[in-house]
Design an enzyme around this catalytic site. Structure first.
Site, mmCIF file in Angstrom:
data_model
loop_
_atom_site.group_PDB
_atom_site.id
_atom_site.type_symbol
_atom_site.label_atom_id
_atom_site.label_comp_id
_atom_site.label_asym_id
_atom_site.label_seq_id
_atom_site.Cartn_x
_atom_site.Cartn_y
_atom_site.Cartn_z
ATOM 1 N N ASP A 52 -0.150 5.261 0.747
ATOM 2 C CA ASP A 52 -0.435 6.280 1.764
ATOM 3 C C ASP A 52 -0.636 5.633 3.130
ATOM 4 O O ASP A 52 -1.479 4.751 3.294
ATOM 5 C CB ASP A 52 -1.681 7.079 1.386
ATOM 6 C CG ASP A 52 -1.468 7.907 0.127
ATOM 7 O OD1 ASP A 52 -0.306 8.224 -0.176
ATOM 8 O OD2 ASP A 52 -2.459 8.224 -0.558
ATOM 9 N N LYS A 84 -10.151 -1.714 -2.685
ATOM 10 C CA LYS A 84 -10.077 -2.346 -1.372
ATOM 11 C C LYS A 84 -11.345 -1.998 -0.583
ATOM 12 O O LYS A 84 -11.831 -0.876 -0.686
ATOM 13 C CB LYS A 84 -8.856 -1.832 -0.607
ATOM 14 C CG LYS A 84 -7.531 -2.017 -1.348
ATOM 15 C CD LYS A 84 -6.411 -1.297 -0.603
ATOM 16 C CE LYS A 84 -5.120 -1.301 -1.404
ATOM 17 N NZ LYS A 84 -4.047 -0.555 -0.718
ATOM 18 N N THR A 130 -2.580 0.828 -4.703
ATOM 19 C CA THR A 130 -3.055 2.041 -4.044
ATOM 20 C C THR A 130 -4.474 2.402 -4.460
ATOM 21 O O THR A 130 -4.896 2.130 -5.586
ATOM 22 C CB THR A 130 -2.112 3.219 -4.364
ATOM 23 O OG1 THR A 130 -2.618 4.426 -3.774
ATOM 24 C CG2 THR A 130 -1.964 3.409 -5.869
ATOM 25 N N ASP A 174 0.873 -1.160 0.000
ATOM 26 C CA ASP A 174 0.000 0.000 0.000
ATOM 27 C C ASP A 174 0.921 1.224 0.000
ATOM 28 O O ASP A 174 2.118 1.107 0.281
ATOM 29 C CB ASP A 174 -0.883 -0.032 1.250
ATOM 30 C CG ASP A 174 -1.691 1.239 1.423
ATOM 31 O OD1 ASP A 174 -2.421 1.617 0.493
ATOM 32 O OD2 ASP A 174 -1.573 1.863 2.495
#
Length: 222
Positions: A19, A143, A111, A17
């Site tokens: 951030d 996600k 992401t 991932d």
């Protein structure tokens, strides 16, 4: 059919991932959503709490149902692009060492953001960019759907059981688990439910991630 020795010699893969995992962007996200809320005369704290739990279009439906969601998204994109150009970013301690140490073709970024922003942030923080980036535009289901992580594995030529997912958020952890991958959590004081291993900080995970990437097949959750 692949023989057992060949299986043990296969490459291992790490899917990151971005951030909250590699890039510390919490203050930037709060500022962007705060400015967005001001544009629509909404409570910034309330909007941010919703944004933390949902994708943008879902957030708009909850906090700005009387506005055109396409207009809301365009405004958000404008603010986020400006933040990439002028905001202050930092990579988490250990991120640069980790990414520069991983073998080429052995890792990818997965992401909920967009690739051009990821590239802009990585350029500003000196992080290397991999050949595979699965962003919000690459998949219809984000996600916690497993689709983004499965897509990254497919592009790397990896099987799910050969992949280690590094995440900081519950939705990402669920996505990795649903994809049938090993999932480690970082940058949180409390372990996200379901992770195979937890590290308070990314720095603490670096030697273990590198060991996974170079170790024998089957030691993922050790």
């Amino acid at each position: 059919m692949i023989s057992e020795p060949a299986r043990q010699g296969r490459m291992k893969y790490v899917l990151f991932d971005v951030d909250g995992t590699l890039i510390d962007a919490v203050s930037n996200q709060r500022r962007v959503w705060g400015t967005w809320a001001e544009r629509y005369k909404l409570d910034a704290d309330e909007v941010y709490q919703v944004a933390l739990r949902t994708r943008p279009m879902e957030a708009f439906a909850q906090v700005a149902a009387d506005h055109d969601p396409r207009e809301c998204l365009a405004t958000l994109h404008e603010l986020e692009d400006e933040d990439v150009r002028s905001g202050i970013y930092a990579a988490f301690d250990g991120a640069s060492e980790l990414l520069h140490s991983l073998p080429l073709g052995s890792w990818a970024l997965v992401t909920s953001n967009y690739e051009h922003r990821v590239r802009g942030r990585f350029l500003r923080t000196g992080l290397p960019v991999p050949g595979v980036i699965v962003d919000a535009a690459a998949v219809e289901e984000g996600k916690p759907s497993p689709v983004p992580y499965l897509r990254a594995a497919q592009q790397l030529g990896a099987r799910p059981e050969e992949c280690l997912v590094i995440e900081d958020a519950p939705s990402g952890v669920r996505a990795g688990l649903r994809a049938g991958m090993t999932v480690w959590g970082v940058n949180a004081t409390v372990a996200v439910e379901g992770v195979h291993r937890h590290f308070d900080r990314l720095r603490e995970a670096v030697p273990h991630i590198l060991a996974f990437a170079s170790g024998p097949h089957g030691n993922a959750a050790v």
